[in-house]
Design a protein around this motif. Sequence first.
Motif, PDB file in Angstrom:
ATOM      1  N   ALA A  80       0.867  -1.183   0.000  1.00 15.87           N
ATOM      2  CA  ALA A  80       0.000   0.000   0.000  1.00 15.87           C
ATOM      3  C   ALA A  80       0.897   1.224   0.000  1.00 15.87           C
ATOM      4  CB  ALA A  80      -0.904   0.008   1.224  1.00 15.87           C
ATOM      5  N   GLY A  81       0.450   2.252  -0.710  1.00 14.90           N
ATOM      6  CA  GLY A  81       1.207   3.486  -0.654  1.00 14.90           C
ATOM      7  C   GLY A  81       1.211   4.273  -1.936  1.00 14.90           C
ATOM      8  N   PRO A  82       2.083   5.287  -1.970  1.00 17.08           N
ATOM      9  CA  PRO A  82       2.132   6.192  -3.109  1.00 17.08           C
ATOM     10  C   PRO A  82       2.708   5.520  -4.352  1.00 17.08           C
ATOM     11  CG  PRO A  82       3.836   6.770  -1.523  1.00 17.08           C
ATOM     12  CD  PRO A  82       3.036   5.664  -0.918  1.00 17.08           C
ATOM     13  N   TRP A  83       2.117   5.894  -5.492  1.00 17.76           N
ATOM     14  CA  TRP A  83       2.498   5.275  -6.753  1.00 17.76           C
ATOM     15  C   TRP A  83       2.192   6.267  -7.865  1.00 17.76           C
ATOM     16  CZ3 TRP A  83       5.383   2.139  -9.124  1.00 17.76           C
ATOM     17  CH2 TRP A  83       5.032   1.480 -10.302  1.00 17.76           C
ATOM     18  N   LYS A  84       3.196   6.620  -8.651  1.00 14.26           N
ATOM     19  CA  LYS A  84       2.955   7.545  -9.755  1.00 14.26           C
ATOM     20  C   LYS A  84       3.965   7.303 -10.871  1.00 14.26           C
ATOM     21  CE  LYS A  84       1.804  12.184 -11.051  1.00 14.26           C
ATOM     22  NZ  LYS A  84       1.762  13.586 -10.724  1.00 14.26           N
ATOM     23  N   PRO A  85       3.737   6.229 -11.661  1.00 10.95           N
ATOM     24  CA  PRO A  85       4.616   6.019 -12.806  1.00 10.95           C
ATOM     25  C   PRO A  85       4.347   7.052 -13.897  1.00 10.95           C
ATOM     26  CG  PRO A  85       2.930   4.314 -12.718  1.00 10.95           C
ATOM     27  CD  PRO A  85       2.745   5.183 -11.511  1.00 10.95           C
ATOM     28  N   ASP A  86       5.244   7.133 -14.844  1.00  9.68           N
ATOM     29  CA  ASP A  86       5.127   8.076 -15.946  1.00  9.68           C
ATOM     30  C   ASP A  86       3.769   7.920 -16.636  1.00  9.68           C
ATOM     31  OD1 ASP A  86       6.353  10.073 -17.732  1.00  9.68           O
ATOM     32  OD2 ASP A  86       6.144   8.480 -19.228  1.00  9.68           O
ATOM     33  N   GLY A  87       3.083   9.038 -16.844  1.00  5.42           N
ATOM     34  CA  GLY A  87       1.802   9.030 -17.537  1.00  5.42           C
ATOM     35  C   GLY A  87       0.606   8.683 -16.674  1.00  5.42           C
ATOM     36  N   TRP A  88       0.824   8.476 -15.385  1.00  6.63           N
ATOM     37  CA  TRP A  88      -0.282   8.093 -14.487  1.00  6.63           C
ATOM     38  C   TRP A  88      -1.231   9.275 -14.328  1.00  6.63           C
ATOM     39  CZ3 TRP A  88      -0.630   3.196 -14.127  1.00  6.63           C
ATOM     40  CH2 TRP A  88      -1.474   2.593 -13.192  1.00  6.63           C
ATOM     41  N   PRO A  89      -2.531   9.024 -14.136  1.00  6.10           N
ATOM     42  CA  PRO A  89      -3.503  10.124 -14.120  1.00  6.10           C
ATOM     43  C   PRO A  89      -3.535  10.963 -12.845  1.00  6.10           C
ATOM     44  CG  PRO A  89      -4.627   8.024 -13.872  1.00  6.10           C
ATOM     45  CD  PRO A  89      -3.174   7.717 -14.146  1.00  6.10           C
ATOM     46  N   GLY A  90      -2.699  10.677 -11.879  1.00  5.44           N
ATOM     47  CA  GLY A  90      -2.677  11.482 -10.661  1.00  5.44           C
ATOM     48  C   GLY A  90      -1.764  10.885  -9.620  1.00  5.44           C
ATOM     49  N   ASN A  91      -1.805  11.462  -8.435  1.00  2.00           N
ATOM     50  CA  ASN A  91      -0.997  11.013  -7.291  1.00  2.00           C
ATOM     51  C   ASN A  91      -1.757   9.883  -6.592  1.00  2.00           C
ATOM     52  OD1 ASN A  91       0.859  13.171  -7.687  1.00  2.00           O
ATOM     53  ND2 ASN A  91      -0.584  14.541  -6.659  1.00  2.00           N
TER      54      ASN A  91
END
Length: 182
Positions: A80-91
């Motif tokens: 569980a936690g933060p995830w923001k790969p390239d092109g992801w729609p948000g934080n």
Amino acid sequence: MDFGPILETQRLRLRVPQAGDFERFAEVLGSEEAARYIGGHQPRAAAWRRFLQMPGAWVVQGFGMFSVIEKDCGRWLGQAGPWKPDGWPGNEIGWTFHPDAWGKGYATEAAAAAIDWAFANLGWGDVIHCIDPANAASQALARRLGSRNLGPVKLPAPYEDAPSDAWGQSRAEWADNRKRFA
């Protein structure tokens, strides 16, 4: 050896993934049921490559999903936690848990701690959870956290054809919603 932050809740320890977490992670991706909303079943070799994404995200971005560990016995329960790969729609604050951890409140406890950490450390003004419209369990968790359905979003390749809704809330909304977990 621990690298990165360690979060503690009443029952859980959240930390950066370690090699010893892989066996249970591979069980999740090896299960048709457990993996159906997170890219589908994957053989062990593909699961290993996917497992390496989170420690790599920690090194490159300074954040990624935490491994969620049961304090009493040291068992890996999920991520569980933060995830923001390239092109992801948000934080995103995302989650996935081993089937033997389902229905015990671990995901709510871990996601709340991860949202707290993300708002305190990443400077984010809001968070989302990308959820397949058929995933009733994750929708229920998002509601427990105080998130609401913000509508459909398009994920980047290779998930561009996977249906997904963004559920989310602002930092200010979380400050109010967080009171129910105190």
